[in-house]
Design a protein around this motif. Structure first.
Motif, short mmCIF file in Angstrom:
data_model
loop_
_atom_site.label_atom_id
_atom_site.label_comp_id
_atom_site.label_asym_id
_atom_site.label_seq_id
_atom_site.Cartn_x
_atom_site.Cartn_y
_atom_site.Cartn_z
N SER A 45 0.82 -1.21 0.00
CA SER A 45 0.00 0.00 0.00
C SER A 45 0.85 1.26 0.00
CB SER A 45 -0.94 0.00 1.21
OG SER A 45 -0.20 -0.20 2.41
N PHE A 46 2.14 1.13 0.33
CA PHE A 46 3.03 2.28 0.29
C PHE A 46 3.30 2.72 -1.15
CE2 PHE A 46 7.42 4.00 0.11
CZ PHE A 46 7.29 5.07 0.98
N PRO A 95 0.16 5.38 1.64
CA PRO A 95 0.85 5.48 0.35
C PRO A 95 1.86 6.62 0.33
CG PRO A 95 -1.41 6.26 0.17
CD PRO A 95 -1.28 5.63 1.52
N SER A 96 2.94 6.40 -0.44
CA SER A 96 4.01 7.39 -0.52
C SER A 96 3.57 8.69 -1.17
CB SER A 96 5.20 6.81 -1.29
OG SER A 96 4.83 6.48 -2.62
N VAL A 97 2.47 8.65 -1.92
CA VAL A 97 1.99 9.89 -2.53
C VAL A 97 1.65 10.92 -1.46
CG1 VAL A 97 -0.45 9.19 -2.62
CG2 VAL A 97 0.43 10.84 -4.27
N GLU A 157 -7.36 8.19 0.13
CA GLU A 157 -6.53 7.15 -0.46
C GLU A 157 -5.97 6.18 0.57
OE1 GLU A 157 -6.05 6.79 -3.80
OE2 GLU A 157 -7.51 8.42 -4.01
N CYS A 158 -6.16 6.47 1.83
CA CYS A 158 -5.54 5.64 2.86
C CYS A 158 -6.52 5.24 3.96
CB CYS A 158 -4.35 6.39 3.46
SG CYS A 158 -3.51 5.47 4.75
N VAL A 159 -6.94 6.21 4.77
CA VAL A 159 -7.68 5.87 5.97
C VAL A 159 -9.04 5.25 5.64
CG1 VAL A 159 -8.65 6.73 8.11
CG2 VAL A 159 -6.48 7.65 7.27
N GLU A 160 -9.81 5.91 4.79
CA GLU A 160 -11.16 5.43 4.53
C GLU A 160 -11.18 4.05 3.87
OE1 GLU A 160 -12.97 8.67 2.46
OE2 GLU A 160 -13.56 9.69 4.32
N PRO A 161 -10.38 3.78 2.82
CA PRO A 161 -10.39 2.42 2.25
C PRO A 161 -9.95 1.35 3.25
CG PRO A 161 -9.38 3.97 0.73
CD PRO A 161 -9.53 4.70 2.03
N ALA A 162 -8.89 1.62 4.02
CA ALA A 162 -8.42 0.63 4.97
C ALA A 162 -9.45 0.38 6.07
CB ALA A 162 -7.10 1.08 5.59
N LEU A 163 -10.06 1.44 6.54
CA LEU A 163 -11.05 1.32 7.60
C LEU A 163 -12.28 0.57 7.13
CD1 LEU A 163 -11.44 2.15 10.53
CD2 LEU A 163 -12.40 4.31 9.74
#
Length: 361
Positions: A112-113, A140-142, A171-177
């Motif tokens: 995911s990075f 993600p690195s972005v 791009e990170c918190v909401e999809p993972a959660l």
């Protein structure tokens, strides 16, 4: 807060005449798990744990989740799965088998990075592990890299999305959660090494970090064990002002064991400043390789089936920190890379044995 909470009085590591995997384990360059059948098949099967491994797992507190960075390594045959399998096969079937290992109760999703993952991708991961398994997810690195980099890792230009609250959320918190739900453990924003010009503007960076963290949605409604953690690769971050930003946002510091960073004891003031709270730790790279030694470590350690550089001091220090934090009821998420000592499953077992040794004193 007790002075010994974070291992100020660190125990001595096992003596040099004791195997690095602990008194009951084989030598550091041998596998520590039951011997697996050397087979090739279309199905990945777990090794059958021996009594010593099951007893070791039972001795660990439920708040402690040990694991590795990713799981797609064919060299772990006889340690995690039976037989020989390709990394492609393990990427599809390996996680469910990995999660059956008695010591592996978390894993770091590192891919995911490099590219943000979707809700459905996270859902597939969650469906393959037990209910009490927890994931460590790299942002993600972005969002976490101040530079846009070329394929060889060189910075080409400033990244306009660095520490973007909008991208961090979408791009990170909401999809993972949404995808992992209660199986989300730690969501790690690993801030890549900064250009010198930015290191000279740390107050402005802290303001940007604060704005991003405060804009993130709370994890607790869907992930009661979930925590936002920030890992850094520049010692200049390690200040009281950095701790204040994390504390204000309800985030924590990710203890980063990496050659670019000071040794573990020198990072403990950040944890003390944030106490009480969970432990998030990523053991990334053995210092013998230097701050830019990933390629060297890969050449030396592949296929990651043996311990090449057992780091007994770090094991002892980490076990002491784990004991202090879990002993006061806090969660601990600890993931270990193959680049730490040469074989992550054997290092996990070594840390678990060191913890058990402390607990038995």
């Amino acid at each position: 807060m007790q002075d010994d909470l974070f291992g100020d009085t660190l125990p001595k590591p096992p003596s040099a005449d004791v195997p690095a995997n602990g008194p009951s384990a084989p030598s550091p360059t041998q596998g520590a798990e039951p011997t697996a059948r050397r087979t090739r098949s279309g199905t990945v099967a777990p090794v059958v744990p021996d009594d010593a491994l099951k007893a070791l797992a039972a001795a660990l507190p439920r708040q402690l989740r040990l694991g590795t960075s990713s799981w797609t390594y064919p060299g772990w045959k006889g340690l995690v799965w039976e037989g020989e399998h390709s990394d492609t096969q393990l990427s599809k079937q390996g996680l469910a088998v990995y999660a059956q290992h008695p010591l592996m109760r978390t894993v770091s999703i590192d891919r995911s990075f490099y590219r943000p993952l979707t809700v459905s991708q996270y859902e597939r991961y969650a469906s393959q592990v037990p209910d009490d398994f927890r994931f460590v997810v790299k942002a993600p690195s972005v969002v976490t890299d101040a530079l846009v980099r070329s394929e060889d890792g060189r910075g080409r230009q400033p990244n306009p999305a660095f520490l973007s609250p909008e991208l961090a959320r979408s791009e990170c918190v909401e999809p993972a959660l949404q995808g992992l739900g209660h199986k989300l453990g730690a969501l790690v924003f690993q801030l890549s090494p900064l250009p010198l010009a930015q290191l000279d503007r740390m107050p402005a960076l802290l303001d940007r970090l604060r704005a991003m963290l405060l804009a993130l949605p709370p994890l607790a409604p869907l992930a009661p064990d979930g925590v936002i953690a920030v890992e850094v690769r520049d010692p200049e971050w390690l200040t009281p002002d950095f701790a204040a930003v994390l504390r204000e946002a309800g985030a924590t510091y990710c203890l980063g064991l990496h050659a670019k960073m000071p040794p573990l004891p020198d990072q403990l003031p950040l944890l003390r400043a944030l106490w009480p709270g969970p432990l998030v730790c990523r053991w990334n790279l053995n210092p013998v390789h230097g701050p830019y030694g990933y390629e060297e470590a890969e050449r030396m350690y592949e296929p990651y089936d043996l311990l090449h550089h057992p780091d007994l001091d770090t094991r002892a220090a980490l076990a002491a920190v784990i004991a202090g934090i879990t002993g006061r009821g806090q969660n601990a998420f600890v993931t270990i890379s193959n680049h730490a000592e040469g074989c992550a499953p054997l290092t996990v077992r070594g840390v678990a044995q060191e913890f058990a040794r402390l607990a038995a004193r």
